[in-house]
Design a protein around this motif. Structure first.
Motif, mmCIF file in Angstrom:
data_model
loop_
_atom_site.group_PDB
_atom_site.id
_atom_site.type_symbol
_atom_site.label_atom_id
_atom_site.label_comp_id
_atom_site.label_asym_id
_atom_site.label_seq_id
_atom_site.Cartn_x
_atom_site.Cartn_y
_atom_site.Cartn_z
ATOM 1 N N THR A 66 0.830 -1.211 0.000
ATOM 2 C CA THR A 66 0.000 0.000 0.000
ATOM 3 C C THR A 66 0.868 1.266 0.000
ATOM 4 O OG1 THR A 66 -0.147 0.060 2.407
ATOM 5 C CG2 THR A 66 -1.902 -1.106 1.234
ATOM 6 N N THR A 67 2.142 1.134 0.430
ATOM 7 C CA THR A 67 2.997 2.330 0.441
ATOM 8 C C THR A 67 4.143 2.236 -0.565
ATOM 9 O OG1 THR A 67 4.288 1.418 2.270
ATOM 10 C CG2 THR A 67 2.533 2.951 2.863
ATOM 11 N N ALA A 68 4.323 1.084 -1.203
ATOM 12 C CA ALA A 68 5.425 0.946 -2.161
ATOM 13 C C ALA A 68 4.942 0.190 -3.394
ATOM 14 C CB ALA A 68 6.593 0.196 -1.524
ATOM 15 N N GLY A 69 5.266 0.699 -4.572
ATOM 16 C CA GLY A 69 4.956 0.006 -5.824
ATOM 17 C C GLY A 69 6.036 -1.032 -6.121
ATOM 18 N N PHE A 70 5.837 -1.823 -7.187
ATOM 19 C CA PHE A 70 6.815 -2.875 -7.496
ATOM 20 C C PHE A 70 8.194 -2.294 -7.827
ATOM 21 C CE2 PHE A 70 2.972 -5.290 -7.768
ATOM 22 C CZ PHE A 70 3.355 -6.520 -7.263
ATOM 23 N N GLU A 71 8.189 -1.158 -8.530
ATOM 24 C CA GLU A 71 9.488 -0.552 -8.854
ATOM 25 C C GLU A 71 10.211 -0.113 -7.592
ATOM 26 O OE1 GLU A 71 8.280 1.501 -12.620
ATOM 27 O OE2 GLU A 71 10.397 2.089 -12.524
ATOM 28 N N ASP A 72 9.427 0.444 -6.659
ATOM 29 C CA ASP A 72 10.019 0.892 -5.390
ATOM 30 C C ASP A 72 10.609 -0.298 -4.626
ATOM 31 O OD1 ASP A 72 8.955 3.447 -5.887
ATOM 32 O OD2 ASP A 72 7.062 2.915 -4.903
ATOM 33 N N TYR A 75 13.805 -1.389 -6.282
ATOM 34 C CA TYR A 75 14.877 -0.410 -6.059
ATOM 35 C C TYR A 75 15.435 -0.544 -4.637
ATOM 36 C CZ TYR A 75 17.390 3.997 -6.008
ATOM 37 O OH TYR A 75 18.381 4.935 -5.904
ATOM 38 N N LYS A 76 14.511 -0.605 -3.657
ATOM 39 C CA LYS A 76 14.950 -0.672 -2.259
ATOM 40 C C LYS A 76 15.708 -1.964 -1.971
ATOM 41 C CE LYS A 76 13.569 1.209 1.394
ATOM 42 N NZ LYS A 76 12.280 1.799 1.697
ATOM 43 N N ALA A 77 15.236 -3.066 -2.571
ATOM 44 C CA ALA A 77 15.917 -4.351 -2.362
ATOM 45 C C ALA A 77 17.350 -4.246 -2.859
ATOM 46 C CB ALA A 77 15.166 -5.462 -3.098
ATOM 47 N N ALA A 78 17.529 -3.623 -4.027
ATOM 48 C CA ALA A 78 18.882 -3.483 -4.579
ATOM 49 C C ALA A 78 19.725 -2.588 -3.681
ATOM 50 C CB ALA A 78 18.811 -2.916 -5.998
ATOM 51 N N LEU A 117 14.939 -2.630 -9.638
ATOM 52 C CA LEU A 117 16.225 -3.256 -9.276
ATOM 53 C C LEU A 117 17.353 -2.727 -10.151
ATOM 54 C CD1 LEU A 117 15.506 -7.111 -9.138
ATOM 55 C CD2 LEU A 117 16.575 -5.756 -7.352
ATOM 56 N N MET A 118 17.104 -2.753 -11.463
ATOM 57 C CA MET A 118 18.179 -2.394 -12.384
ATOM 58 C C MET A 118 18.438 -0.890 -12.387
ATOM 59 S SD MET A 118 19.092 -5.337 -12.972
ATOM 60 C CE MET A 118 20.522 -5.122 -14.021
ATOM 61 N N GLN A 119 17.407 -0.117 -12.050
ATOM 62 C CA GLN A 119 17.617 1.333 -11.943
ATOM 63 C C GLN A 119 18.659 1.639 -10.861
ATOM 64 O OE1 GLN A 119 14.122 3.658 -10.873
ATOM 65 N NE2 GLN A 119 15.404 5.486 -10.704
ATOM 66 N N ALA A 120 18.572 0.892 -9.764
ATOM 67 C CA ALA A 120 19.552 1.092 -8.680
ATOM 68 C C ALA A 120 20.910 0.502 -9.049
ATOM 69 C CB ALA A 120 19.036 0.455 -7.388
ATOM 70 N N CYS A 121 20.912 -0.593 -9.798
ATOM 71 C CA CYS A 121 22.166 -1.318 -10.076
ATOM 72 C C CYS A 121 22.958 -0.749 -11.241
ATOM 73 C CB CYS A 121 21.853 -2.788 -10.386
ATOM 74 S SG CYS A 121 21.378 -3.699 -8.917
ATOM 75 N N ARG A 122 22.252 -0.273 -12.256
ATOM 76 C CA ARG A 122 22.911 0.132 -13.506
ATOM 77 C C ARG A 122 24.015 1.170 -13.304
ATOM 78 N NH1 ARG A 122 18.334 0.612 -16.320
ATOM 79 N NH2 ARG A 122 18.054 -1.597 -16.685
ATOM 80 N N PRO A 123 23.777 2.232 -12.504
ATOM 81 C CA PRO A 123 24.849 3.228 -12.345
ATOM 82 C C PRO A 123 26.137 2.611 -11.804
ATOM 83 C CG PRO A 123 22.812 3.982 -11.296
ATOM 84 C CD PRO A 123 22.574 2.573 -11.737
ATOM 85 N N HIS A 124 26.030 1.452 -11.172
ATOM 86 C CA HIS A 124 27.219 0.820 -10.578
ATOM 87 C C HIS A 124 27.687 -0.375 -11.416
ATOM 88 C CE1 HIS A 124 26.378 3.537 -7.369
ATOM 89 N NE2 HIS A 124 25.145 3.096 -7.337
ATOM 90 N N LEU A 210 11.833 6.193 -0.641
ATOM 91 C CA LEU A 210 11.649 5.245 -1.747
ATOM 92 C C LEU A 210 12.887 5.089 -2.626
ATOM 93 C CD1 LEU A 210 8.012 6.153 -2.883
ATOM 94 C CD2 LEU A 210 8.726 4.249 -1.427
ATOM 95 N N ARG A 211 13.714 6.116 -2.682
ATOM 96 C CA ARG A 211 14.883 6.075 -3.577
ATOM 97 C C ARG A 211 16.155 6.481 -2.831
ATOM 98 N NH1 ARG A 211 11.768 3.770 -6.183
ATOM 99 N NH2 ARG A 211 11.206 3.953 -8.363
ATOM 100 N N PRO A 212 16.527 5.728 -1.795
ATOM 101 C CA PRO A 212 17.759 6.076 -1.066
ATOM 102 C C PRO A 212 18.996 5.870 -1.961
ATOM 103 C CG PRO A 212 16.902 3.965 -0.315
ATOM 104 C CD PRO A 212 15.892 4.517 -1.284
#
Ligand code: ADP
Ligand code: MG
Length: 353
Positions: A66-72, A75-78, A117-124, A210-212
């Motif tokens: 209810t407070t986080a979408g699948f993308e969120d 991203y957070k898991a990554a 997931l990949m949004q968080a991972c790609r820059p690295h 949502l996007r730390p």
């Protein structure tokens, strides 16, 4: 092969899903001889020490749809894993993703999770090399395993802090908890709460929840330049995570409440909710900032590092002898035991910090 219950809604087909994920997200480079598709991934061994970390996120415990979408969620898991590699002073490299998917999740939901997931991972430049997929009878489970590398013998541990070291933290803390509370109030339909923050402050706090940002550059430089003596990432709350450094280094600590770095938005949130800012900073989890100790002679090196990566680094206290305990010094000079109220699983009083 688990049996299917015909009364349940149809589940995703496992193999087409994996093929699709491999095609969309599984492109890899020269370090991967064999990625998704075989019984195991085959990687070229990199020089240095190998880091490996894993993190399990369970629906209803670590996230709430209810407070986080699948993308969120992705991203957070990554970030939880990237931040662990950052706290060791390493460079992340390869990722495995294990999922247990409940009925009712669609293929596009899972794609959204991987996009996050990949949004968080790609820059690295982290590459997805495999995983596992199961059905779940109750809730979504996401378990990530991330590898990384660090120069031999240079990994930052929790056990290296010494009496007299200065305690530093990256960025600002408390934002994530404030953001989570704003999201939770919104999910309960309490749009008009007693918190009257402007849209920009709300966006900032919710964005930080949502996007730390995993602090990989800071961690890597602290290790490479041999500046830090110990490090941990702030995932359960600063005071709770600090306990790990104190216990494993066999030391005590003294924190200056007035030195805790809060963002202007978080300070306004604290004012609106009549929460002492130091309490938000100490107890809020999921900031994914780095908490680390340095020898006092390294102040100038820290300032150079801060300028070179463009990240605020604040000195918030000093490591003391263990017998002095863990103390918080308020602006008026009064000293108090450091409250520890981070998130604890399996505890009768568990609740998000
Ligand atoms: P096995 O039965 O040997 O475990 P699987 O059919 O589970 O093989 O997996 C086939 C391939 O797909 C493997 O390379 C595995 O790493 C990959 N894989 C399975 N599930 C996922 C997933 N959720 N994300 C990424 N890769 C996956
Ligand atoms: Mg498998």
């Amino acid at each position: 092969m688990p049996r299917r219950d015909p009364r349940r809604p149809p589940r995703l087909a496992e193999f087409p899903l994996i093929r699709d994920l491999a095609r969309r997200f599984g492109k890899t480079g020269a370090s991967v001889r064999c990625g998704i598709g075989d019984d195991a991934a085959v990687l070229r061994a990199a020089p240095g020490d190998l880091l490996i970390t894993t993190d399990l996120l369970a629906e209803g415990i670590h996230f709430d749809r209810t407070t986080a979408g699948f993308e969120d969620i992705g991203y957070k898991a990554a970030v939880a894993n990237l931040s662990d590699i950052a706290a060791m002073g390493g460079t992340p490299s390869h990722l495995l993703v294990a999922l247990a998917i409940p009925a009712g999740c669609s293929r596009s939901d899972i794609h959204r999770l991987y996009r996050g997931l990949m949004q968080a991972c790609r820059p690295h430049r982290v590459e997805l090399v495999g995983g596992d997929t199961s059905a779940s009878k109750q809730g979504l489970f996401v378990s990530l395993t991330l590898t990384g590398t660090v120069k031999p013998g240079r990994a930052l541990t929790r056990s290296g802090a010494r009496v007299g070291d200065l305690l530093y933290v990256t960025g600002t803390i408390g934002d994530s908890l404030a953001g989570l509370r704003l999201l939770a109030a919104r999910a309960k339909g309490r749009r008009r709460t007693s918190v009257s923050l402007d849209a920009k402050d709300r966006r900032h706090l919710i964005g930080r929840h949502l996007r730390p940002t995993p602090r990989l550059a800071v961690g890597r430089l602290l290790a490479e330049r041999r500046i830090a003596t110990a490090a941990i990432d702030v995932s359960d709350g600063l005071s709770g995570d600090l306990v790990h450094i104190c216990d494993q280094s066999d030391v005590g600590v003294e924190i200056q409440a007035s030195a805790l770095p809060l963002s202007p938005a978080c300070l306004r949130y604290a004012g609106q909710t009549r929460t002492p800012p130091w309490s938000l900073a100490l107890t809020g989890g999921e900031d994914y900032e780095l908490l680390f100790t340095v020898r006092p002679g390294h102040r100038a090196a820290i300032e150079r590092l801060s300028r070179s990566v463009g990240c605020r680094l604040s000195c918030i206290g000093t490591i003391r002898a263990k017998r002095l305990g863990r103390r918080l010094i308020q602006a008026d000079g009064t000293t108090h035991p450091l409250p520890v109220t981070g998130y604890r699983h399996f505890s009768a009083t568990a609740g998000p910090g």
